[in-house]
Design a protein around this motif. Structure first.
Motif, PDB file in Angstrom:
ATOM      1  N   GLU A  59       0.345  -4.032   8.503  1.00  0.00           N
ATOM      2  CA  GLU A  59      -0.152  -2.792   7.927  1.00  0.00           C
ATOM      3  C   GLU A  59       0.406  -2.636   6.522  1.00  0.00           C
ATOM      4  O   GLU A  59       1.509  -3.093   6.221  1.00  0.00           O
ATOM      5  CB  GLU A  59       0.250  -1.592   8.783  1.00  0.00           C
ATOM      6  N   ALA A  60      -0.368  -1.961   5.684  1.00  0.00           N
ATOM      7  CA  ALA A  60       0.079  -1.733   4.313  1.00  0.00           C
ATOM      8  C   ALA A  60       1.169  -0.671   4.305  1.00  0.00           C
ATOM      9  O   ALA A  60       1.106   0.305   5.071  1.00  0.00           O
ATOM     10  CB  ALA A  60      -1.097  -1.282   3.454  1.00  0.00           C
ATOM     11  N   GLN A  65       0.690   1.361  -4.230  1.00  0.00           N
ATOM     12  CA  GLN A  65       1.139  -0.028  -4.330  1.00  0.00           C
ATOM     13  C   GLN A  65       0.781  -0.602  -5.703  1.00  0.00           C
ATOM     14  O   GLN A  65      -0.223  -0.209  -6.316  1.00  0.00           O
ATOM     15  CB  GLN A  65       0.474  -0.877  -3.242  1.00  0.00           C
ATOM     16  N   ARG A 289      -3.581  -8.941   2.269  1.00  0.00           N
ATOM     17  CA  ARG A 289      -4.219  -7.663   1.936  1.00  0.00           C
ATOM     18  C   ARG A 289      -3.265  -6.479   2.008  1.00  0.00           C
ATOM     19  O   ARG A 289      -3.517  -5.431   1.412  1.00  0.00           O
ATOM     20  CB  ARG A 289      -5.400  -7.414   2.878  1.00  0.00           C
ATOM     21  N   ASN A 290      -2.143  -6.637   2.723  1.00  0.00           N
ATOM     22  CA  ASN A 290      -1.221  -5.517   2.899  1.00  0.00           C
ATOM     23  C   ASN A 290       0.066  -5.660   2.093  1.00  0.00           C
ATOM     24  O   ASN A 290       1.072  -5.007   2.398  1.00  0.00           O
ATOM     25  CB  ASN A 290      -0.876  -5.345   4.386  1.00  0.00           C
ATOM     26  N   ARG A 291       0.041  -6.508   1.074  1.00  0.00           N
ATOM     27  CA  ARG A 291       1.201  -6.603   0.176  1.00  0.00           C
ATOM     28  C   ARG A 291       0.700  -7.016  -1.202  1.00  0.00           C
ATOM     29  O   ARG A 291      -0.343  -7.664  -1.326  1.00  0.00           O
ATOM     30  CB  ARG A 291       2.225  -7.614   0.701  1.00  0.00           C
TER      31      ARG A 291
END
Length: 552
Positions: A59-60, A65, A289-291
């Motif tokens: 999860e993000a 971000q 996609r989450n970092r």
């Protein structure tokens, strides 16, 4: 001595002569394949295998971000290869995805490559410094390439000869021709700022002594390790071999379809290379996609040799010229790949927080024999005319950069590293200092004008400078100077050097002062290639043609 013995000796002597002639013929014919065969023994190519990309968090994290950063570099892309600028075969090879990317952000209409050939430009992209500042002045060449070119070009009298340097004992091995470890790369800067860094595609900046991608700041690397898009003769691939081009002959003789993953042994890519790199880039986007991530997607396309996926070739049946049709099919595959990357960002819900930079390492090459790929500019790859160093460059950043805008100020590849580092919140190295500038304010429209008053280029004796809208080129082979007023003659068609002697002297003084600050080349030039300014290779040459020798 009996007549029978004499007859036997004569027969034996004749057989030896025939055998010797046959052996010489065989060696002469197959010599060009030897370097590739040696590489196959030293570094064999295994079967295709899956690439396991490191997965980010499930999860993000909460909160805002940093933007993801994608740098896409095409190889030898001509200015006129995109329908945005005209397009291949009179615009009949659409590039809707690259055009869509360009229109989604800002087009840098006065952007230049850092060199007229690939590897020096890539060194500049990674460091923000002139390649001549780092000593990366000449492009590393694969094992045996110069010897094979010398072999296939010997005895030709119908065109200007390649110039080869005989003594090559001072040349490092191909893998050792790398970016020095003291240079700080964009990947290292962004890694220090918390980014996961991934390289997919061409590297060409060394593989030993700390110059490989993993040692230069990338967490993961899927690296081009051959010269072909698919094994020669693959049933799903169409080829166009250019017998007039010695470089093409080298590629077919020593080239292979191969990649490496994280410095592994070589293995075959799974399918046509451009599509393969695209699929893996899409996997990288999904895994991260989450970092925050930095993806350096360095396509081989549309660099020669001319090899295309058959489905793309079949889609262009209206193009009668076979090499042009293959080339157009290669452009089609590249464009489809850019679309897949854009779609992957949307599918993963991160398109609005991703900045994309698209550029080419240099212009289209004369040696593929296709006129018009750099139109309207004169020159080619391996020249400092616009066709060699004026490259399509676009930056898209939803919500920050206004779609459909243009940046007309003077810029170069050296600006990309400091710009992306600043956007990613990375600290720029105090030493060694960068030549490039952070273009963020120019990209968003907060600043106007020229980020640079002056830009420089050098490859041995052939050099160029742009200063306050005037461009000077100088070479020793032939011994001449060109001067152009770019504001009124952006296509460099009217040489004013004989009329503007004082301006020529001033620009030569700028070049001399700049040269005094540069590093010695990391390795010497071993060859010089003649390049006609206005004719592709394969067209008949005349004494009236303008040309230049490109040292490498």
């Amino acid at each position: 001595m009996s007549s029978g013995l004499v007859r036997g000796l004569l027969i034996a002597a004749g057989a030896l002569v025939v055998l010797g002639v046959s052996a010489f013929w065989a060696f002469d014919r197959y010599f060009i394949y030897l370097p590739g065969l040696v590489q196959d023994i030293r570094n064999p190519i295994g079967p295709s295998r899956d690439v396991d990309w490191q997965a980010g968090p499930a999860e993000a994290p909460a909160g805002e971000q940093p933007p993801n950063i994608i740098l896409i570099v095409a190889d030898d892309l001509g200015w006129n290869d995109l329908t945005l600028h005209g397009g291949v075969a009179g615009g009949s090879v659409p590039t809707p995805n690259i055009d869509r990317l360009a229109r989604s952000g800002v087009q840098l209409t006065n952007a230049y490559a850092a060199s007229g050939t690939c590897a020096p430009s890539r060194a500049a992209l990674m460091t923000g410094r002139y390649p001549t500042r780092t000593g990366f002045e000449f492009t590393p060449t694969p094992p045996g390439m110069t010897q094979v070119v010398r072999h296939v070009e010997r005895g030709r009298a119908d065109r200007r000869p390649f110039l080869m340097r005989d003594a090559q004992g001072d040349m490092p091995a191909f893998a050792d021709m790398g970016l020095p470890t003291e240079e700080v790369t964009l990947a290292e800067m962004l890694s220090d700022a918390g980014y996961h860094t991934v390289h997919v595609g061409k590297w060409h900046l060394g593989n030993t002594n700390g110059s490989d991608p993993l040692s230069q700041g990338f967490d993961e690397s899927l690296e081009l390790a051959g010269l072909l898009y698919a094994p020669a003769g693959s049933p799903g691939v169409v080829e166009a071999r250019q017998d007039f081009d010695p470089i093409d002959q080298v590629y077919w003789a020593i080239g292979r379809a191969a990649v490496t993953h994280n410095n592994s042994a070589r293995f075959e890519p799974d399918g046509y290379l451009t599509d393969y790199f695209t699929r893996e880039a899409v996997e990288v986007i999904g895994a991260n996609r989450n970092r925050p991530f930095f993806l350096y997607l360095a396509h081989w396309a549309p660099h020669s040799p001319l090899q295309a996926d058959r489905a793309d070739y079949d889609a262009l049946a209206h193009i009668e010229d076979h090499p042009l049709r293959v080339y157009g099919a290669m452009i089609r595959s590249l464009d489809r790949g850019i679309g897949a990357v854009l779609d992957a960002l949307e599918d993963n819900g991160i398109a609005d927080n991703t900045i994309i930079v698209f550029t080419s390492d240099n212009g289209g090459a004369h040696y593929i024999g296709l006129p018009g790929i750099n139109a309207p500019y004169r020159g080619w790859k391996a020249t400092f005319f616009g066709g060699g160093i004026r490259v399509p460059t676009f930056v898209s950043w939803p919500g920050v950069i206004e779609p459909g805008t243009q940046m007309t100020g003077l810029s170069q590849h050296i600006d990309i590293a400091p710009t992306l580092a600043a956007i990613g919140g990375a600290s720029l190295p105090a030493e060694p200092p960068m030549d490039g500038r952070d273009l963020t304010a120019f990209l968003t429209g907060e600043a106007s004008g020229d980020p640079h008053e002056t830009l420089f280029w050098r490859s041995g004796h052939y050099q160029a400078v742009i200063h306050q809208g005037w461009k000077l080129q100088v070479a020793q082979r032939p011994d001449r100077v060109w001067l152009f007023d770019l504001a009124n003659d952006p296509e460099e068609r009217r040489d004013l050097s004989a009329e503007e002697l004082e301006r020529v002297a001033d620009l030569l003084a700028l070049l001399e002062a700049h040269n005094a600050t540069l590093a010695e080349p990391l390795w010497p030039s071993i060859a010089e290639m003649p390049v006609g300014i206005d004719q592709p290779l394969g067209e008949e040459e005349s004494e009236e043609d303008e040309y230049v020798y490109w040292p490498n």
